[in-house]
Scaffold this active site. Sequence first.
Site, PDB file in Angstrom:
ATOM      1  N   ASN A 168      46.914  82.072  -8.042  1.00 18.46           N
ATOM      2  CA  ASN A 168      47.000  83.539  -7.980  1.00 18.46           C
ATOM      3  C   ASN A 168      45.756  84.224  -7.398  1.00 18.46           C
ATOM      4  O   ASN A 168      45.870  85.292  -6.806  1.00 18.46           O
ATOM      5  CB  ASN A 168      47.341  84.117  -9.351  1.00 18.46           C
ATOM      6  N   GLU A 228      40.282  78.452 -18.682  1.00 22.95           N
ATOM      7  CA  GLU A 228      40.747  79.844 -18.629  1.00 22.95           C
ATOM      8  C   GLU A 228      42.260  79.758 -18.499  1.00 22.95           C
ATOM      9  O   GLU A 228      42.791  79.354 -17.468  1.00 22.95           O
ATOM     10  CB  GLU A 228      40.108  80.568 -17.432  1.00 22.95           C
ATOM     11  N   CYS A 251      46.177  86.779 -14.671  1.00 23.55           N
ATOM     12  CA  CYS A 251      45.975  86.285 -16.041  1.00 23.55           C
ATOM     13  C   CYS A 251      45.861  87.425 -17.042  1.00 23.55           C
ATOM     14  O   CYS A 251      46.297  87.294 -18.192  1.00 23.55           O
ATOM     15  CB  CYS A 251      44.727  85.415 -16.100  1.00 23.55           C
TER      16      CYS A 251
END
Length: 474
Positions: free
Chosen positions: A151, A247, A282
């Site tokens: 992304n 993450e 995210c």
Amino acid sequence: MRKKLYINGKWLDGINHVDLIAPHSDVLLAEVPLATLDQLEEAIMSAKNARDEMEKLTAFERSMILEQLVEQFKVNRSRLAEILALEAAKPLKAALGEIDRTIATYKIAAEEAKRIYGETLPLDAVAGGEGRITYTVREPIGVIGAITPFNFPFNLVAHKVGPAIAAGNTIVLKPASQTPLSAYALAEMLDQTDLPKGAFNLVTGKGSEIGDALVKHADVKAITFTGSPEVGISLKSKAGLKKVTLELGSNSALIIDEGVKLSDELINRCVWGAFIYNGQVCISLQRIYVHESLTEEFLSKMKIAVEKLIVGSPLDLKTDISALISKKDVFRIDQWVKNSLEDGARLITGGNVISERIYSPTILANVSNTCEVSCNEVFGPVVTVNSFKDFDEAIIEVNNSRYGLQAGIFTENLHRALYATKKLQVGGVLVNDVPTFRVDLMPYGGVKESGYGREGIKYAIQEMTEMKLISIKM
């Protein structure tokens, strides 16, 4: 175009290749090599052997290498943004924004390369500690294995490569299979800098093969991973005693307290937070809790603003919403939305498949916290809006999640703002902003299944170095 692996400063042919297809147009973009385990071994050995050259570099020299990379990003800004639009279907205006952030990230890394230091310790504060000069230093950990997502294929790579170089480490990068072209562009630019050959290596291939082998390899001293909780948790269990930074996912939430003015600025901020890059972020704004006195006004204004979003080609600067990264995600999101409607949710706008690649920007209200669009990470253009009466009720709902990356709150009440910063179970709280806000020098990471460790250049450097104690008896 057939791509190659970048190992030890050389471009090497792959044996087997897969087609890289543009998400928006289904056009063939490149043939991407699938690295073998032997080629991965070569990349890791190249990184290991380059450690001596990296250790010879001064902080100033490491900083200048990163500055050289910054200049290349500036020169190639438009071309790099077009790569993002093609391989990730990222709308061009968002792609340009990512390139600008990436420039800032490497610039911060160049500055932080000069600020890696320890502290002096007064050992005479305890009996028997007198007569000693004692201090700590931070030393590079060695070979860093970096595994990155689709992304933000430039900026999230920068958050791994930047601090690794700043700290004097070497790197083996395994980018997302959907977005390798950005990694090839990075390798081409790094090849033009004074970075020692072998200090950066790029391998592409299947995560289940190359990723696992990278994580388990004895000569890889740290793993930095951005991706799904399921994969991240699995990698951590395989990493042994390596340092690991994860993450992972999120279903970020926002509270809008009573008495807040629903200005155009606030509404536009919520639309941006929920739908920037089709919600494939995210910290995308996924859950909004609005005080019952404001709910209908908020829904009305959000509906009007969302229906103004322009759906189109990622190569058009006017486009807001474009293709999702894969067709299966369109199907999954559509099914999740239908499930929520069957469970009693109210459709405010959207809720339909525009094409096999594009899902309409969608607002759902009165959504059960057990629905997939609420309790899972949508990673698509869907936002839920629920009302609350009591402020503590909103806090409880935000915390009712297996994730805890970032959360936001709009309020005019200082007491409630500070109360929320204490009670929200997340890695970061944004007061009077959406949780999608991030600048690249802040510590970034989550709790629960949202991650382990922190990114943000200064904090990533701490994860990528070892502290050494030095004590000299006088």
